[in-house]
Design an enzyme around this catalytic site. Structure first.
Site, PDB file in Angstrom:
ATOM      1  N   ARG A   1       5.432  -0.951  -5.790  1.00  0.00           N
ATOM      2  CA  ARG A   1       4.640   0.146  -6.398  1.00  0.00           C
ATOM      3  C   ARG A   1       4.261   0.150  -7.749  1.00  0.00           C
ATOM      4  O   ARG A   1       5.252   0.871  -8.356  1.00  0.00           O
ATOM      5  CB  ARG A   1       5.283   1.266  -5.899  1.00  0.00           C
ATOM      6  CG  ARG A   1       5.056   1.675  -4.242  1.00  0.00           C
ATOM      7  CD  ARG A   1       5.237   3.225  -4.092  1.00  0.00           C
ATOM      8  NE  ARG A   1       4.410   3.410  -2.520  1.00  0.00           N
ATOM      9  CZ  ARG A   1       4.744   4.336  -1.885  1.00  0.00           C
ATOM     10  NH1 ARG A   1       5.451   5.376  -2.392  1.00  0.00           N
ATOM     11  NH2 ARG A   1       4.030   4.412  -0.589  1.00  0.00           N
TER      12      ARG A   1
ATOM     13  N   GLN B   1      -1.652  -1.438  -6.718  1.00  0.00           N
ATOM     14  CA  GLN B   1      -2.220  -0.224  -6.119  1.00  0.00           C
ATOM     15  C   GLN B   1      -3.310  -0.682  -5.095  1.00  0.00           C
ATOM     16  O   GLN B   1      -3.431   0.015  -4.030  1.00  0.00           O
ATOM     17  CB  GLN B   1      -2.627   0.656  -6.998  1.00  0.00           C
ATOM     18  CG  GLN B   1      -1.737   1.341  -7.864  1.00  0.00           C
ATOM     19  CD  GLN B   1      -2.154   2.185  -9.041  1.00  0.00           C
ATOM     20  OE1 GLN B   1      -3.339   2.290  -9.363  1.00  0.00           O
ATOM     21  NE2 GLN B   1      -1.250   3.308  -9.517  1.00  0.00           N
TER      22      GLN B   1
ATOM     23  N   ASP C   1      -1.884  -1.754  -1.700  1.00  0.00           N
ATOM     24  CA  ASP C   1      -0.822  -0.807  -1.040  1.00  0.00           C
ATOM     25  C   ASP C   1      -1.355  -0.342   0.184  1.00  0.00           C
ATOM     26  O   ASP C   1      -2.012   0.914   0.385  1.00  0.00           O
ATOM     27  CB  ASP C   1      -0.657   0.199  -2.248  1.00  0.00           C
ATOM     28  CG  ASP C   1       0.473   1.443  -1.619  1.00  0.00           C
ATOM     29  OD1 ASP C   1       1.088   1.176  -0.420  1.00  0.00           O
ATOM     30  OD2 ASP C   1       0.857   2.025  -2.468  1.00  0.00           O
TER      31      ASP C   1
ATOM     32  N   SER D   1      -0.189   3.353   1.538  1.00  0.00           N
ATOM     33  CA  SER D   1      -0.965   4.360   0.894  1.00  0.00           C
ATOM     34  C   SER D   1      -2.343   4.316   1.796  1.00  0.00           C
ATOM     35  O   SER D   1      -2.552   5.500   1.758  1.00  0.00           O
ATOM     36  CB  SER D   1      -0.986   4.328  -0.590  1.00  0.00           C
ATOM     37  OG  SER D   1       0.020   4.387  -1.399  1.00  0.00           O
TER      38      SER D   1
ATOM     39  N   TYR E   1      10.396   6.675  -3.947  1.00  0.00           N
ATOM     40  CA  TYR E   1      10.785   6.945  -2.463  1.00  0.00           C
ATOM     41  C   TYR E   1      11.980   8.256  -2.386  1.00  0.00           C
ATOM     42  O   TYR E   1      12.585   8.344  -3.453  1.00  0.00           O
ATOM     43  CB  TYR E   1      11.222   5.877  -1.834  1.00  0.00           C
ATOM     44  CG  TYR E   1      10.340   4.906  -1.399  1.00  0.00           C
ATOM     45  CD1 TYR E   1       9.236   4.907  -0.514  1.00  0.00           C
ATOM     46  CD2 TYR E   1      10.038   3.650  -2.283  1.00  0.00           C
ATOM     47  CE1 TYR E   1       8.385   3.980  -0.283  1.00  0.00           C
ATOM     48  CE2 TYR E   1       9.247   2.620  -1.974  1.00  0.00           C
ATOM     49  CZ  TYR E   1       8.423   2.766  -1.079  1.00  0.00           C
ATOM     50  OH  TYR E   1       7.463   1.884  -0.829  1.00  0.00           O
TER      51      TYR E   1
END
Length: 394
Positions: free
Chosen positions: A128, A133, A136, A139, A236
């Protein structure tokens, strides 16, 4: 260089690992792309759409895997005894396999990848960081799961979500509680608000309080010192102490009894899902209430939830749909295909030559197997200690 896009064979997986748009981009990088016939059917992408983008359509698994240098998948390939076909046996040695491989849940497959000489890349292990990004998958897929979870709740709920004022009387708004405010939880909050519900949310991470409030939700948590330290550097949630869990459970129990809708999303990487809702809590809810457990495949946040089923406990429906992103396969496939393309872009140099950049922190983070061995630090076997030679006295 050949990139293969096989048809998914695990469970009822409807997603596909490429889109016509990403096929065009792979072609622009100089790669040949082969898509197995029917691979896009579940995501409403016909073979002809892939062919029009420049892909070759392979009639079966043997043809799509043959001599492929890179295999892009949604889920892990089938191995011997798992289905009608051993997909792993069709992959040539030295090939790169990229997908949502679930290494925490399928550790037994990692040595098989190594023995087959496959370089396996687990997309869900992308770090992350800003550079990653666009890769990901957690996500991109969780965002859609949170949206779909609220729609599933609305479908099962016997009442309307928004307040409705009519000549015959007023319908009060539904009350929704979102438990776990990661990507899925935030989208669930936003979707429930759009549908007109009164929304509250809870999470052990203090940083999400403002996010919940910015979406119009009410934040519910025991905000003590442990709560203030409850997030890892990677963003997290940490597993909380038994004492905190007891205090939080008491607060949540009081909140739950007032709810019509609950969506639970709490997951801890590599560990069973934390139990958030007990059977005793379910028993306090109104008849006709609905709970959607997005963590059901990891053991479930809700006592009594069953993977792949909708069960009724104490008059409350507990929805345990599996692979929720796959329930909205068109958009999920489009986003996932772009995640894979972003990773593959790291592997082509300025001359359009393909090679994995082993020194790149992203590639290091996602690589499970390489050169016949399990190399990821989380999953590699511990080195065996060699016996020490006996000392010889004079």
């Amino acid at each position: 260089m050949k990139i293969a896009i096989p048809r998914e064979r695990r469970g009822s997986e409807r997603r596909v690992a490429a889109s016509p748009d990403t096929v065009k981009k792979y072609k622009a990088l100089g790669a040949d792309v082969v898509v197995e016939s029917g691979a896009g059917d579940g995501a409403s992408i016909p073979d002809q759409a892939f062919a029009d983008a420049g892909a070759e359509i392979a009639p079966d698994a043997a043809a799509v895997y043959a001599d492929a240098d890179v295999i892009l998948k949604v889920r892990a390939p089938l191995t011997a005894g798992e289905g009608d076909i051993d997909e792993l046996a069709l992959i040539k040695r030295g090939a790169v396999l990229a997908g949502i491989l679930n290494p925490h849940g399928t550790r037994d497959l990692l040595p098989l990848y190594a023995e087959a000489g496959v370089t396996a890349l687990a997309m869900e292990l992308a770090p992350r960081i800003t550079r990653a990004q666009s890769m990901d998958v957690l996500s991109s897929q969780a965002n859609l799961a949170g949206y779909r979870a609220v729609l599933d709740a609305a479908y099962e709920f016997g009442r309307a979500f928004p307040m409705m004022m009519t000549a015959a009387g007023t319908v009060p708004p539904a009350r929704a509680l979102i438990m776990g405010v990661g990507v899925a939880g935030l989208q669930a909050i936003a979707t429930a608000k759009r549908l007109g519900a009164v929304v509250s949310a809870t999470d052990v991470r203090p940083a999400v309080k403002e996010q919940v409030q910015s979406l119009g939700g009410t934040f519910v948590a025991v905000e003590d010192e442990e709560f203030k330290q409850a997030e890892t550097s990677g963003g997290y949630a940490k597993e909380m102490s038994a004492d905190y869990q007891a205090k939080q459970a008491a607060l949540i129990a009081e909140t739950i009894r007032k709810q019509d809708i609950i969506v639970t999303t709490a997951l801890i990487p590599g560990r069973p899902a934390p139990r958030l809702v007990t059977d005793a809590m379910v028993a306090t809810m109104k008849p006709g209430a609905v709970i959607v457990d997005l963590a059901v495949e990891a053991g479930g946040n809700v006592e009594g939830s069953v993977a792949g089923e909708i069960v009724t406990r104490h008059g409350v429906k507990i929805v345990g749909h599996t692979n929720v992103p796959g329930r909205i396969a068109v958009d999920a496939s489009m986003l996932y295909a772009k995640n894979l393309l972003a990773l593959m872009n790291l592997c082509f140099d300025a001359e359009k030559r393909f090679a994995l950049p082993w020194d790149d922190e992203i590639i290091k983070a996602v690589t499970l197997t390489r050169d016949g061995a399990v190399v990821h630090q989380t999953f590699a076997p511990a080195p065996s200690s060699s016996p020490q030679p006996a000392s010889v006295g004079a």
